[in-house]
Design an enzyme around this catalytic site. Structure first.
Site, PDB file in Angstrom:
ATOM      1  N   PHE A 147       8.737   3.499  -6.715  1.00  0.00           N
ATOM      2  CA  PHE A 147       7.927   3.418  -7.939  1.00  0.00           C
ATOM      3  C   PHE A 147       6.502   2.956  -7.689  1.00  0.00           C
ATOM      4  CE2 PHE A 147       6.838  -0.668  -9.896  1.00  0.00           C
ATOM      5  CZ  PHE A 147       7.381  -1.565  -8.993  1.00  0.00           C
ATOM      6  N   LYS A 148       6.245   2.323  -6.547  1.00  0.00           N
ATOM      7  CA  LYS A 148       4.895   1.844  -6.257  1.00  0.00           C
ATOM      8  C   LYS A 148       3.864   2.982  -6.274  1.00  0.00           C
ATOM      9  CE  LYS A 148       6.239  -2.445  -4.903  1.00  0.00           C
ATOM     10  NZ  LYS A 148       7.692  -2.404  -4.971  1.00  0.00           N
TER      11      LYS A 148
END
Ligand SMILES: *Cc1c(COP(=O)(O)O)cnc(C)c1O
Length: 466
Positions: free
Chosen positions: A112-113
Site C-alpha cells: 500500500f505504500k
C-alpha cells in the site's frame, strides 16, 4: 493552506516546504493549520464508476492549493496512478455480511505504500526542479516503505536516496525489491539492529542541524505529511464508490500513518463509525487504545514485519488533536515518553477515544488461522498483515447494518513463507516479483552506530552530487 508543527515551536510553512522538510525543526510533525471540508464533488457517490485519480485530486486539492496550478496537480496525480495494475487502483471485494476487503497493493511494489509514494516522488521532483535544488532522502524501513520509496524516486536526477533496513528482519522479497534496483541514485544499507534502531538513526541525523543542512537531508517515511494526505483518498473512495455510509475500517497498523489518514478523512467530514487499530504481538497501540497508557518494550519479530514497531511516529499527530492542538503540551508528553518509555493520557480523553477507536492485538496463531479460514471459505489468499486486520475485524464489535472495511496492505506473494505455513501452498508470484530472484543485490552492512551511518550517507550524496 499553512502547516504547523505538533510541537508548536517550528516555523509555519507552506506545502512545498513541508513536503521537502519531512520532520519539523522542533522535532514535531507538520499538520495543516485547519481541516478543510470535503467538497460535494469529492463526496458525490458514483458507485463503481468514480475515477480514482479524479477523486484523489479533488480530495487533496485544499491541502496543496497555492503550490501548483490545478491542471498541473491533476496531471501529477493522474501520472502517479497510471502505473497501477488495476483500473480501480484500490478495488474492493465483498467477503460477505458487510465485510469488505480494500486492495491497496496494486502499485509497482505490491504494497500500500505505493499509493502515497508514487505521488510523493513526483511532487518531490516537481518541487526540486522548480527550485533548482537537490536532496538526499534518508529513510528507515521495516520492509515495504523502502521498496516503495526507491521505486518512487529511482533515476530522478535531483534525488539521492539512502534506505536503512534492519538486517535479517525484512522478508527476502522485500529485501530483493530494494537491493536489486540498479539505479545510480539508490543506496541501501543493512543495519545490525531493529527497525526502531534504524528509525532512531534517521531521527538522529535529522536532529543534527548542521549535518542535515550540509547533506540536504529530506525524508519520505510516513512522518511526511504528503504521504498521510495521499492516503486519505481511499477512505473517501470506499465510502463514495461503494455507497458505504458510516463504515468502520480495520487497519493493520505499524507507524500509524495509514489509520491516521482515515482520521484525517473523518476530520474532513467523511462519516466513519470506528477505526480498528490492528496490531500484531507488538501491541503498544492496543494498550494505548484500551487503557490510555502505553509503555515501550522490546520489538518482537513476527510474520507481519512491517508492523514490528514499538514507537509509532504518526500517533503524535493524533495526540496533538486529542490535546486540542496544544503544541507545548504535545511536546511535553512526547519528550517525557522518550525519557521514561511511558505515557498516560487523561482518563477523560481516553474514554472519548473509546467511542470510535478500538485497539486489537492479534497473535501469530490467530494470524495464521485467519489466512487459513479465508482460504477455506472463499479461495482468496491474504498476506499476514492483511490477516491481522481481518482477524481484528472479526473480533471487534460491529453494528450489523454497517460495513466493515479491512485494508489489504500487501500482496500475499510478498510473504510466501507465512502464507504457505497457513494454507500449504505458495501464492503464485506476479511477474514483477518472479524476476527479482535473478538479479544481483547491492547492499553494504553497517553497525547500529550513528557516526558510521553518517559517514556513509555523506559519501553517497557526495559521490552523486560531486
Ligand atoms: C507499512 C505497512 C503497514 C503499516 O502501516 P502504517 O502506516 O505504518 O501503520 C501495514 N502493512 C503493510 C504491508 C505495510 O507495508
Amino acid at each position: 493552506m499553512k502547516y504547523i508543527s505538533t510541537r508548536g515551536r517550528a516555523p509555519v510553512l507552506e506545502f512545498g516546504d513541508v513536503l521537502l522538510a519531512g520532520l519539523a525543526a522542533d522535532g514535531g510533525l507538520y499538520v495543516p493549520d485547519r481541516w478543510p471540508v470535503l467538497s460535494p464533488e469529492a463526496l458525490e457517490g458514483r458507485p463503481g464508476r468514480g475515477d480514482y485519480a479524479d477523486l484523489a485530486a479533488e480530495v487533496m486539492w485544499p491541502f496543496v492549493d497555492g503550490a501548483y496550478t490545478r491542471d498541473r496537480f491533476d496531471e501529477l496525480v493522474r501520472d502517479a496512478y497510471s502505473g497501477f495494475d488495476h483500473p480501480d487502483v484500490v478495488p474492493m471485494v465483498e467477503l460477505g455480511e458487510g465485510l469488505w476487503l480494500m486492495e491497496l497493493f496494486h502499485g509497482p511494489t505490491l504494497a500500500f505504500k505505493d499509493i502515497a509514494l508514487q505521488l510523493v516522488g513526483r511532487l518531490f521532483d516537481e518541487e526540486l526542479s522548480r527550485r533548482s535544488e537537490r536532496v538526499t532522502i534518508v529513510g528507515a524501513t521495516s520492509g515495504d516503505t523502502g521498496a516503495a520509496a526507491i521505486e518512487a524516486v529511482r533515476d530522478r536526477e535531483n534525488i539521492q536516496i539512502v534506505i536503512l533496513h534492519p538486517r535479517g528482519r525484512v522478508s527476502e522479497m522485500q529485501r530483493r525489491q530494494m537491493t536489486t534496483v540498479d539505479s545510480a541514485n539508490v543506496h541501501n544499507v543493512a543495519i545490525e539492529g531493529t527497525f526502531d534502531d534504524c528509525q532512531d538513526l534517521v531521527k538522529a541525523m535529522f536532529g543534527d542541524a548542521e549535518f542535515r543542512a550540509e547533506q540536504r537531508l529530506s525524508a519520505v517515511n510516513s512522518i511526511n505529511w504528503a504521504r498521510v494526505m495521499a492516503q486519505t483518498v481511499y477512505y473517501v473512495a470506499a465510502a463514495t464508490r461503494y455507497g458505504l455510509e458510516r463504515a468502520s475500517f480495520s487497519v493493520p497498523t505499524g507507524n500509524f500513518g495509514n489509520v491516521l489518514a482515515g482520521h484525517v478523512a473523518r476530520q474532513m467530514g467523511l462519516s466513519v463509525d470506528r477505526f480498528v487499530v490492528a496490531s500484531n504481538r507488538n501491541d503498544i497501540l492496543t494498550q494505548f487504545f484500551t487503557t490510555g497508557a502505553m509503555a515501550i518494550s522490546e520489538v518482537h519479530p513476527t510474520m507481519s514485519p512491517s508492523m514490528d514497531i514499538q514507537v509509532s511516529s504518526n500517533l503524535e499527530r493524533l495526540l496533538f488533536e486529542l490535546l486540542d492542538r496544544d503544541g507545548i503540551r504535545t511536546a511535553k508528553l512526547l519528550e517525557d515518553f522518550r525519557a521514561t518509555g511511558e505515557m498516560r493520557i487523561d482518563a477523560r480523553i481516553s474514554a472519548d477515544l473509546g467511542q470510535n477507536w478500538s485497539g486489537v492485538r492479534v497473535d501469530e496463531d490467530e494470524t495464521t488461522a485467519a489466512i487459513a479460514q479465508l482460504y477455506r471459505d472463499t479461495g482468496m489468499i491474504v498476506d499476514p498483515h492483511t490477516a491481522v486486520g481481518l482477524a481484528a475485524a472479526h473480533r471487534s464489535e460491529r453494528d450489523p447494518d454497517r460495513a466493515m472495511v479491512v485494508l489489504a496492505t500487501a500482496h500475499p506473494a510478498k510473504f510466501g513463507d507465512a502464507v504457505e505455513a497457513a494454507i500449504g501452498t505458495r501464492p503464485p508470484l506476479p511477474p514483477a516479483l518472479a524476476e527479482l530472484a535473478e538479479r544481483p543485490e547491492r547492499c553494504p552492512r553497517l553497525p547500529n552506530d550513528l557516526s558510521a551511518v553518517k559517514a556513509h550517507v555523506a559519501q553517497c550524496s557526495a559521490r552523486a552530487f560531486g
